[in-house]
Design a protein around this motif. Structure first.
Motif, short mmCIF file in Angstrom:
data_model
loop_
_atom_site.label_atom_id
_atom_site.label_comp_id
_atom_site.label_asym_id
_atom_site.label_seq_id
_atom_site.Cartn_x
_atom_site.Cartn_y
_atom_site.Cartn_z
N GLY A 400 8.29 3.60 7.20
CA GLY A 400 6.90 3.37 6.85
C GLY A 400 6.15 2.72 7.99
O GLY A 400 6.67 2.60 9.11
N VAL A 401 4.92 2.32 7.72
CA VAL A 401 4.10 1.71 8.78
C VAL A 401 4.18 0.19 8.77
O VAL A 401 3.72 -0.45 9.71
CB VAL A 401 2.63 2.16 8.67
CG1 VAL A 401 2.49 3.63 8.96
CG2 VAL A 401 2.03 1.80 7.31
N GLY A 402 4.71 -0.38 7.71
CA GLY A 402 4.88 -1.83 7.68
C GLY A 402 3.70 -2.55 7.05
O GLY A 402 2.57 -2.03 7.00
N PRO A 403 3.94 -3.77 6.55
CA PRO A 403 2.93 -4.51 5.79
C PRO A 403 1.74 -4.98 6.61
O PRO A 403 0.69 -5.30 6.05
CB PRO A 403 3.71 -5.71 5.24
CG PRO A 403 4.85 -5.90 6.21
CD PRO A 403 5.22 -4.51 6.65
N ASP A 404 1.88 -5.02 7.93
CA ASP A 404 0.79 -5.53 8.76
C ASP A 404 -0.13 -4.43 9.29
O ASP A 404 -1.09 -4.72 10.01
CB ASP A 404 1.36 -6.32 9.95
CG ASP A 404 2.16 -7.54 9.51
OD1 ASP A 404 1.80 -8.12 8.47
OD2 ASP A 404 3.13 -7.89 10.20
N TYR A 405 0.14 -3.19 8.91
CA TYR A 405 -0.66 -2.09 9.44
C TYR A 405 -2.08 -2.14 8.86
O TYR A 405 -2.28 -2.35 7.66
CB TYR A 405 -0.02 -0.74 9.11
CG TYR A 405 -0.83 0.43 9.63
CD1 TYR A 405 -0.77 0.79 10.97
CD2 TYR A 405 -1.68 1.16 8.80
CE1 TYR A 405 -1.52 1.85 11.47
CE2 TYR A 405 -2.43 2.21 9.28
CZ TYR A 405 -2.35 2.56 10.62
OH TYR A 405 -3.11 3.59 11.11
N VAL A 406 -3.07 -1.92 9.71
CA VAL A 406 -4.47 -1.85 9.29
C VAL A 406 -4.97 -0.44 9.55
O VAL A 406 -4.94 0.03 10.70
CB VAL A 406 -5.35 -2.86 10.05
CG1 VAL A 406 -6.81 -2.71 9.63
CG2 VAL A 406 -4.86 -4.28 9.80
N PRO A 407 -5.40 0.30 8.52
CA PRO A 407 -5.85 1.68 8.73
C PRO A 407 -6.98 1.79 9.75
O PRO A 407 -7.87 0.94 9.80
CB PRO A 407 -6.31 2.12 7.34
CG PRO A 407 -5.58 1.23 6.40
CD PRO A 407 -5.44 -0.08 7.10
N VAL A 408 -6.92 2.83 10.55
CA VAL A 408 -7.97 3.10 11.52
C VAL A 408 -9.26 3.50 10.82
O VAL A 408 -10.35 3.07 11.20
CB VAL A 408 -7.52 4.19 12.51
CG1 VAL A 408 -8.66 4.58 13.45
CG2 VAL A 408 -6.30 3.73 13.30
N LYS A 409 -9.12 4.32 9.78
CA LYS A 409 -10.30 4.82 9.06
C LYS A 409 -10.47 4.05 7.76
O LYS A 409 -9.56 4.01 6.93
CB LYS A 409 -10.17 6.33 8.79
CG LYS A 409 -11.43 6.94 8.20
CD LYS A 409 -11.33 8.46 8.15
CE LYS A 409 -11.44 9.09 9.53
NZ LYS A 409 -12.76 8.88 10.16
N ALA A 410 -11.62 3.45 7.58
CA ALA A 410 -11.91 2.70 6.36
C ALA A 410 -12.13 3.65 5.19
O ALA A 410 -12.52 4.81 5.39
CB ALA A 410 -13.15 1.82 6.57
N PRO A 411 -11.89 3.20 3.96
CA PRO A 411 -12.14 4.06 2.80
C PRO A 411 -13.59 4.53 2.73
O PRO A 411 -14.52 3.82 3.13
CB PRO A 411 -11.81 3.13 1.61
CG PRO A 411 -10.85 2.13 2.16
CD PRO A 411 -11.30 1.91 3.58
N ALA A 412 -13.76 5.73 2.23
CA ALA A 412 -15.10 6.29 2.06
C ALA A 412 -15.84 5.56 0.96
O ALA A 412 -15.25 4.85 0.13
CB ALA A 412 -15.01 7.78 1.74
N PHE A 413 -17.16 5.74 0.93
CA PHE A 413 -17.97 5.13 -0.12
C PHE A 413 -17.99 6.04 -1.34
O PHE A 413 -18.36 7.21 -1.26
CB PHE A 413 -19.41 4.91 0.37
CG PHE A 413 -20.34 4.44 -0.71
CD1 PHE A 413 -20.25 3.17 -1.23
CD2 PHE A 413 -21.31 5.30 -1.23
CE1 PHE A 413 -21.10 2.74 -2.24
CE2 PHE A 413 -22.17 4.89 -2.23
CZ PHE A 413 -22.06 3.61 -2.75
N CYS A 414 -17.58 5.50 -2.47
CA CYS A 414 -17.55 6.23 -3.74
C CYS A 414 -16.80 7.55 -3.60
O CYS A 414 -17.37 8.64 -3.64
CB CYS A 414 -18.95 6.49 -4.27
SG CYS A 414 -18.95 7.15 -5.98
#
Length: 428
Positions: A400-414
């Motif tokens: 996996g990517v591990g618990p400290d990974y921060v996604p590059v792309k933020a979630p979309a709106f709605c």
């Protein structure tokens, strides 16, 4: 191929005996570990295409590119399987092409079965589990001539071929995919004239029946094997899509195969490009994978989930204008899959589509491969690694990517992947 069918079968048998001694590959013994895999398909990657509905579509002039020899998996399968094994993959998905092994109604091609024997043997030799697809939208030319899926006889012919394939590879610990993306299968047949619009419901009925029949036969011929049909997740219309196939066969699935490629949201309408096969213009929406997995964990709580396909195409291998890379895409989607698992979704596996670029149903322009191949201009068909190769190797090694990974792309709106929950959920 330089070896006889008998010598291949003997080698395969020895490998199967060895594989059966390993708990990780024992037939019908679900692994406690999460399965990481890669995927490919027959017609899209093999080349040397025999007569089929898709070789005819390709030659009709209606596609952007003709198939040619694609990436020549038919003769280079060992190197591509080796690349998957070197990543640490545990599953290698491929398809056995009906048109290749049964070129006429009364003829079985032992040479081509020998080729698939060698594919399975090499997958096992490299310590991986075969995931074998029985139907990836391609059927023989002689089936075209009898009317394809508009002729009820095709169901019996399909089952005869599928049973022969299952019997040949029973006992190797295979995961079985009966029909690839039934909804898109029907859509492609509509597009290229294999069926007419009034015949679409009849084709769905036929696909349901053959899936139900081969599911039962696989459990007789290959006891304990796990069987599914992967479906294409189309955001916002999931219930309608489910009703024509998945809901009708849910009692004959051992896990639910999901193909997730794109989402849709109030601030991301680019899914419309998928309708015209310009997938490289779609803005990825990684958190939609979370929404899709949570949806089906609620809808079918008794079924484990397997992401059978997920990947990102680039436009002819060029960098995306927004700078989002295959490595970013892969890591972000794995992150959201892990979030779904943490929130209770029983996800047992993930396959990246695909190990190499291939023929994307009429065009070489969309490039999905971990290894890129310039089919149209490079006669050597060199496999060139993308930045996704090292990333996937690390993901598999670390599980996996591990618990400290921060996604590059933020979630979309709605998000409208699974409305209204995907729009109102702020906890993911």
């Amino acid at each position: 191929m330089g070896v006889t069918s008998r010598s291949i079968a003997t080698a395969l048998l020895a490998l199967v005996i060895g594989a059966a001694a390993s708990p990780a590959q024992a037939s019908g013994t679900p692994s406690e570990e999460f399965l990481w895999g890669v995927a490919t398909s027959g017609f899209q990657s093999e080349g040397s295409s025999p007569d089929s509905n898709w070789s005819r579509y390709s030659a009709s002039g209606r596609t952007h590119d003709a198939i040619g020899d694609s990436v020549d998996f038919r003769h280079r399968f060992t190197e591509d399987i080796d690349r998957a094994a070197d990543l640490g993959a545990q599953v290698f998905r491929f398809g056995v092409e009906w048109a290749r092994v049964q070129p006429s109604p009364e003829t079985w091609n032992d040479t081509e079965f020998g080729y698939y024997d060698a594919v399975v043997a090499h997958i096992l030799a490299r310590g991986m589990t075969p995931m074998i697809t029985l139907d990836h939208w391609v059927y023989p030319g002689w089936v075209v001539d009898q009317g394809g899926w508009t002729n009820p006889k095709t169901e019996a012919d399909w089952l005869t071929s599928a049973e022969k394939v299952v019997a040949r590879y029973s006992g190797v610990g295979a995961l079985w995919i009966t029909i690839n993306e039934p909804t898109v299968y029907v859509q492609r047949e509509l597009t290229y004239g294999g069926i007419t619009l009034p015949q679409a419901p009849l084709m769905f009925d036929a696909l349901v029946r053959v899936h139900q029949s081969i599911y039962d036969r696989i459990h007789v011929l290959d006891p304990g094997a796990r069987v599914s049909s992967n479906f294409a997740f189309i955001p916002g219309v999931s219930e309608a899509i489910d009703s024509v196939f998945t809901d009708r066969v849910s009692d004959k699935l051992d896990f639910l195969g999901i193909d997730y490629y794109y989402g849709v949201a109030l601030d991301n309408p680019t899914a419309a490009y998928a309708a015209i096969d310009e997938f490289y213009n779609v803005t990825p929406q990684p958190e939609g994978l979370y929404d899709a997995l949570m949806r089906y964990s609620r809808k079918y709580p008794e079924l484990p989930l397997y992401v059978v396909e997920n990947g990102m195409p680039t436009d002819n291998g060029n960098p995306r204008p927004d700078g989002y890379t295959r490595s970013n895409h892969l890591s972000d989607h794995v992150y959201w899959m892990e979030r779904a698992r943490e929130d209770g979704a029983d996800v047992i596996g993930y396959n990246y589509w695909s190990i190499t670029d291939n023929y994307e149903w009429g065009s070489y322009r969309p490039r999905f491969g971990l290894y890129t191949v310039d089919v149209l201009t490079d006669p050597t068909l060199t496999r060139t690694p993308t930045d996704g190769v090292e990333t996937y190797r690390n993901i598999i090694e670390d599980n996996g990517v591990g618990p400290d990974y921060v996604p590059v792309k933020a979630p979309a709106f709605c998000s409208l992947v699974d409305p209204p929950l995907s729009c109102t959920n702020t906890t993911r």
